[in-house]
Scaffold this active site. Structure first.
Site, mmCIF file in Angstrom:
data_model
loop_
_atom_site.group_PDB
_atom_site.id
_atom_site.type_symbol
_atom_site.label_atom_id
_atom_site.label_comp_id
_atom_site.label_asym_id
_atom_site.label_seq_id
_atom_site.Cartn_x
_atom_site.Cartn_y
_atom_site.Cartn_z
ATOM 1 N N ARG A 69 0.951 -1.242 -0.191
ATOM 2 C CA ARG A 69 -0.097 -0.051 0.023
ATOM 3 C C ARG A 69 0.878 1.519 0.089
ATOM 4 N NH1 ARG A 69 -4.519 1.500 4.590
ATOM 5 N NH2 ARG A 69 -2.573 1.697 5.965
ATOM 6 N N ASN A 111 -12.927 13.322 2.391
ATOM 7 C CA ASN A 111 -13.645 12.322 1.674
ATOM 8 C C ASN A 111 -15.188 12.613 2.016
ATOM 9 O OD1 ASN A 111 -14.380 9.939 0.549
ATOM 10 N ND2 ASN A 111 -14.399 9.075 2.740
ATOM 11 N N HIS A 113 -18.996 10.728 2.314
ATOM 12 C CA HIS A 113 -19.365 9.563 2.794
ATOM 13 C C HIS A 113 -20.823 9.545 2.836
ATOM 14 C CE1 HIS A 113 -19.299 5.482 4.698
ATOM 15 N NE2 HIS A 113 -20.375 5.805 5.464
ATOM 16 N N SER A 140 -21.829 12.776 4.920
ATOM 17 C CA SER A 140 -20.819 13.599 5.637
ATOM 18 C C SER A 140 -19.648 13.967 4.697
ATOM 19 C CB SER A 140 -20.326 12.932 6.614
ATOM 20 O OG SER A 140 -21.593 12.202 7.268
ATOM 21 N N ASP A 149 -13.279 6.083 7.883
ATOM 22 C CA ASP A 149 -14.430 7.309 7.915
ATOM 23 C C ASP A 149 -14.603 7.766 9.573
ATOM 24 O OD1 ASP A 149 -15.107 6.699 5.122
ATOM 25 O OD2 ASP A 149 -16.205 5.121 5.789
ATOM 26 N N GLU A 176 -27.598 13.377 -4.145
ATOM 27 C CA GLU A 176 -28.033 14.820 -4.614
ATOM 28 C C GLU A 176 -27.222 15.674 -3.345
ATOM 29 O OE1 GLU A 176 -32.036 15.799 -4.938
ATOM 30 O OE2 GLU A 176 -32.160 13.823 -6.116
ATOM 31 N N GLU A 178 -24.687 14.818 -1.557
ATOM 32 C CA GLU A 178 -23.178 14.767 -1.651
ATOM 33 C C GLU A 178 -22.815 15.707 -2.723
ATOM 34 O OE1 GLU A 178 -21.514 10.789 -2.269
ATOM 35 O OE2 GLU A 178 -23.391 9.970 -1.466
HETATM 36 C C1 GRF Z 1 -20.510 8.278 -3.506
HETATM 37 O O1 GRF Z 1 -21.703 7.819 -2.800
HETATM 38 C C2 GRF Z 1 -19.551 8.359 -2.299
HETATM 39 O O2 GRF Z 1 -20.055 8.875 -1.130
HETATM 40 C C3 GRF Z 1 -19.200 7.044 -2.178
HETATM 41 O O3 GRF Z 1 -18.946 6.391 -3.303
HETATM 42 C C4 GRF Z 1 -19.759 6.978 -4.265
HETATM 43 C C5 GRF Z 1 -19.124 7.465 -5.366
HETATM 44 O O4 GRF Z 1 -20.095 8.014 -6.342
HETATM 45 N N1 GRF Z 1 -17.790 7.086 -1.326
HETATM 46 P P1 GRF Z 1 -19.429 8.801 -7.616
HETATM 47 O O5 GRF Z 1 -18.212 8.115 -8.135
HETATM 48 O O6 GRF Z 1 -18.963 10.235 -7.040
HETATM 49 O O7 GRF Z 1 -20.546 9.138 -8.543
#
Ligand code: GRF
Length: 209
Positions: A69, A111, A113, A140, A149, A176, A178
């Site tokens: 990694r 990030n 989530h 979030s 997370d 939506e 996010e």
């Molecule tokens: C989103 O729901 C994000 O929160 C999660 O994975 C999904 C990614 O969607 N970690 P996208 O690739 O941005 O369409």
């Protein structure tokens, strides 16, 4: 007045709808940022095509068989450093981030989530929410640390869980949100309004000047 733009690196693995929300905001001038590079750990994914369609450099940096990694992260960090990014945004990036990347960008990796953390971290957050039976979930945006997370929370917004919701319908409504709160968090950081004390994130009020 031309606002200074925060140089971003966006890490992706798949669909790229959050990436697109960022690229749209940058193009529209509503987000004081510029995506310098998009790095994917998978080749040929839609997110890389989205980067290309906005004229943004997209690079696949895949973890090789047997590669540690830390070696993979060192290669990712090199690409980000070469593009001189000041904030790294994980937007649907499906690898956990470890010290090799975190140490290069201290408190500069965020990030998004699809749940109201600390509830339902990790994979399939919407499925976890439905199985648990919560009436409210959400999205979030957090600072990334070595936990899954568990980093400090920057912005959250709730989404009601409705009767008859499926994983897909709930995921769509959360998405939506996010697409709104990820650009919002980037904007707050770009404007220097976010400070971190312990695990507590403070958001300074917009100055009226
Ligand atoms: C989103 O729901 C994000 O929160 C999660 O994975 C999904 C990614 O969607 N970690 P996208 O690739 O941005 O369409």
């Amino acid at each position: 007045m031309n606002e200074k733009k925060l140089p971003l690196g966006v890490l992706v693995s798949g669909r790229g709808s959050n990436l697109e929300a960022i690229l749209k905001g940058c193009a529209a001038g509503t987000l004081p940022a510029e995506v310098k590079v998009v790095v994917s750990n998978r080749k040929g994914v839609p997110a890389l095509k989205k980067a290309e369609s906005y004229g943004v450099l997209g690079v696949a940096v895949c973890r090789q068989k047997g590669e540690s990694r830390s070696s993979h992260e060192t290669r990712v960090a090199r690409v980000l450093k070469e593009s001189r990014v000041d904030l790294v945004v994980l937007a649907g990036y499906d690898l956990l981030v470890g010290p090799a990347l975190l140490d290069e960008f201290p408190q500069k990796i965020i990030n998004v989530h699809p749940a109201l953390l600390p509830a339902f971290p990790g994979l399939f957050a919407q499925r976890q929410a439905l199985l648990y039976g919560v009436k409210v979930s959400g999205a979030s945006v957090i600072f990334v640390d070595e936990t899954v997370d568990g980093g400090p929370i920057i912005v959250q917004e709730a989404v009601d869980v409705l009767e008859g919701d499926t994983e897909e319908s709930l995921a769509a409504r959360i998405l939506e949100v996010e697409h709104r709160i990820l650009p919002e968090a980037i904007t707050l950081i770009a404007r220097g309004r976010v400070t971190l004390e312990g695990r507590r994130v403070s958001i300074r009020k917009e100055s009226s000047l």
